[in-house]
Design an enzyme around this catalytic site. Structure first.
Site, PDB file in Angstrom:
ATOM      1  N   ARG A  46       6.448  10.786  -6.092  1.00 50.77           N
ATOM      2  CA  ARG A  46       5.534   9.841  -6.529  1.00 50.77           C
ATOM      3  C   ARG A  46       4.881   9.077  -5.466  1.00 50.77           C
ATOM      4  NH1 ARG A  46       7.716   6.379  -4.471  1.00 50.77           N
ATOM      5  NH2 ARG A  46       6.662   4.742  -5.623  1.00 50.77           N
ATOM      6  N   GLY A  47       4.124   8.266  -5.816  1.00 50.76           N
ATOM      7  CA  GLY A  47       3.416   7.445  -4.722  1.00 50.76           C
ATOM      8  C   GLY A  47       1.861   8.145  -4.355  1.00 50.76           C
ATOM      9  N   ALA A  48       1.116   7.336  -4.412  1.00 53.19           N
ATOM     10  CA  ALA A  48      -0.519   8.081  -4.252  1.00 53.19           C
ATOM     11  C   ALA A  48      -0.478   9.148  -2.982  1.00 53.19           C
ATOM     12  CB  ALA A  48      -1.379   7.000  -4.211  1.00 53.19           C
ATOM     13  N   ARG A  80      -1.565  13.682 -12.589  1.00 52.84           N
ATOM     14  CA  ARG A  80      -1.439  12.184 -12.804  1.00 52.84           C
ATOM     15  C   ARG A  80      -2.719  11.761 -12.523  1.00 52.84           C
ATOM     16  NH1 ARG A  80       3.411   9.090 -10.419  1.00 52.84           N
ATOM     17  NH2 ARG A  80       2.714   7.554 -12.076  1.00 52.84           N
ATOM     18  N   ASP A 220      -2.997   2.510  -5.946  1.00 56.30           N
ATOM     19  CA  ASP A 220      -3.200   4.002  -6.344  1.00 56.30           C
ATOM     20  C   ASP A 220      -4.705   4.407  -6.386  1.00 56.30           C
ATOM     21  OD1 ASP A 220      -0.505   3.455  -7.440  1.00 56.30           O
ATOM     22  OD2 ASP A 220      -0.816   5.744  -7.860  1.00 56.30           O
ATOM     23  N   ASN A 230      -2.680  -0.746  -9.333  1.00 53.49           N
ATOM     24  CA  ASN A 230      -1.317  -0.477  -8.645  1.00 53.49           C
ATOM     25  C   ASN A 230      -0.471  -0.619  -9.657  1.00 53.49           C
ATOM     26  OD1 ASN A 230       0.417   0.151  -6.212  1.00 53.49           O
ATOM     27  ND2 ASN A 230       1.235  -1.881  -6.376  1.00 53.49           N
ATOM     28  N   LYS A 231       0.688  -0.408  -9.413  1.00 57.83           N
ATOM     29  CA  LYS A 231       1.862  -0.276 -10.470  1.00 57.83           C
ATOM     30  C   LYS A 231       1.832  -1.364 -11.296  1.00 57.83           C
ATOM     31  CE  LYS A 231       4.404   2.260 -10.690  1.00 57.83           C
ATOM     32  NZ  LYS A 231       3.965   3.418 -11.972  1.00 57.83           N
TER      33      LYS A 231
HETATM   34  O1  MRU Z   1       4.175   5.575 -10.355  1.00 52.52           O
HETATM   35  P1  MRU Z   1       4.107   5.669  -9.029  1.00 52.52           P
HETATM   36  O2  MRU Z   1       5.530   5.667  -8.724  1.00 52.52           O
HETATM   37  O3  MRU Z   1       3.644   6.914  -8.639  1.00 52.52           O
HETATM   38  O4  MRU Z   1       3.401   4.474  -8.722  1.00 52.52           O
HETATM   39  C1  MRU Z   1       3.504   4.121  -7.192  1.00 52.52           C
HETATM   40  C2  MRU Z   1       2.658   2.953  -6.825  1.00 52.52           C
HETATM   41  O5  MRU Z   1       2.333   2.104  -7.690  1.00 52.52           O
HETATM   42  C3  MRU Z   1       2.589   2.644  -5.484  1.00 52.52           C
HETATM   43  O6  MRU Z   1       2.153   1.427  -4.987  1.00 52.52           O
HETATM   44  C4  MRU Z   1       1.135   3.289  -4.849  1.00 52.52           C
HETATM   45  O7  MRU Z   1       0.941   4.564  -5.414  1.00 52.52           O
HETATM   46  C5  MRU Z   1       1.050   3.563  -3.522  1.00 52.52           C
HETATM   47  S1  MRU Z   1       2.170   4.370  -2.524  1.00 52.52           S
HETATM   48  C6  MRU Z   1       1.868   4.230  -1.049  1.00 52.52           C
END
Ligand code: MRU
Length: 335
Positions: A46-48, A80, A220, A230-231
């Site tokens: 996970r993470g963009a 996603r 994201d 973002n999250k």
């Molecule tokens: O749902 P996730 O864990 O994929 O969400 C991740 C985030 O919100 C991060 O802050 C974002 O993707 C940036 S990662 C460099």
């Protein structure tokens, strides 16, 4: 970094299963685009930026194994909805495919470039930090676990540590998926940074009562006017940081900026299973028979953002002018 989040192993993708951290450090090998899609959906990765890299490798797998590449790209696009890096990477793989390029090479380049981008973000972000003792706050995980390099939001803290500064970071747990508690706390402490885990509800209190120098989060998807998804919980953190005079920055690579989106209202927000809020650590924490909502991202309006730490430098306001002029040349230059 003391671990490898993703690795191309000539026909296989080796990933660190992030759903098991911090209790278990287990690596998985993905061998088909279907397995890659499931790993992204189930948030094993996970993470963009990392989602984009792994999806690109998934397309490379399809190409290498002479499977239906277009179908693989289509399926991976559905995994996603919010992270723009996924669409950036897939569009780039599509173009490379149409041009008859080697898709393994293209995916490796996307990965390598992201590693370099993270380092640049770390150096630019470090320029915002002064003094020998730095106290930061973040949310979720925008570190090495979320990228192909040293992370985005965490990169300035890693660079500060490298340069001999004393760094401590407040990390909200980040319900419901607990990326803060499980992932950010794990990776920062593994890399020698002092971590203070706080409950999500404690964020405002910490910002009001502790000397926090800076809040840095990832993103994201960022609209051309500077609104940033973002999250879930980032919006509240940004509002509180502004209220208590703590600078709030977003760190993100140019590949997170969506040139097709003018404002945050257009950003698709992922909603995940209600079970993520009904359960915690596998235990039901709410009564049966109630409703729930589980939006897993929120949009922070640009007015709360002090600046963007990017691989093109620190982007300041007015964002509707500065984001297109600094980001578009980079987006046009590649892909
Ligand atoms: O749902 P996730 O864990 O994929 O969400 C991740 C985030 O919100 C991060 O802050 C974002 O993707 C940036 S990662 C460099």
């Amino acid at each position: 970094m003391k671990f490898k989040t993703v690795e191309w192993m000539d026909g296989k993708i080796r990933i660190l299963d992030q759903t098991l951290l911090p209790l278990e450090e287990k690596y998985l090998e993905l061998e088909t685009p279907g397995e890659v899609g499931r790993a992204i959906k189930e948030m094993k990765v996970r993470g963009a930026p990392l989602i984009g890299i792994v999806a690109a490798y998934g397309v490379a797998l399809a190409w290498m194994k002479k499977l239906d590449v277009e179908r693989a790209m289509e399926e991976l696009r559905k995994t996603r909805p919010t992270a723009y890096n996924l669409f950036y990477a897939l569009d780039r793989m599509k173009k490379a495919y149409e041009e008859g390029k080697d898709l393994v090479e293209e995916a490796l380049s996307i990965h390598k470039e992201d590693e370099e981008i993270c380092r640049k973000i770390g150096e630019y972000g470090f320029s915002l930090l002064s003094g020998d003792e730095i106290t930061g706050m973040t949310i979720c995980n925008a570190g090495a676990l979320a990228t192909g390099g040293m992370g985005t939001a965490l990169a300035p803290f890693y660079v500060a540590k490298e340069k001999g500064k004393k760094v401590r970071v407040f990390v909200p747990e980040t319900r419901p998926f607990l990326q803060g508690a499980r992932l950010t706390a794990w990776e920062l402490s593994r890399n020698g940074i002092e971590v203070y885990l706080v409950s999500d509800g404690a964020k405002a209190h910490i910002l009001r009562t502790e000397k926090v120098d800076i809040v840095i989060t990832g993103a994201d998807r960022i609209a051309m006017n500077g609104d940033a998804a973002n999250k879930i919980g980032t919006l509240g953190l940004a509002v509180c940081a502004n209220e208590f005079g703590v600078p709030f920055y977003i760190a993100a690579p140019h590949t997170t900026f969506d040139p097709g989106i003018k404002s945050g209202d257009e950003i698709p927000i992922e909603e995940r299973s209600h079970d993520e809020v009904f359960y915690c650590g596998g235990t039901r924490i709410a009564p049966e028979g109630i409703g729930a909502r589980n939006p897993v991202f929120d949009v922070t309006p640009e007015k709360y953002i002090h600046g963007f730490i990017t691989d093109a430098g620190i982007i300041k306001k007015p964002y509707d002018k500065n984001i297109p002029s600094l980001i578009m040349p980079l987006l046009r230059g590649r892909g």
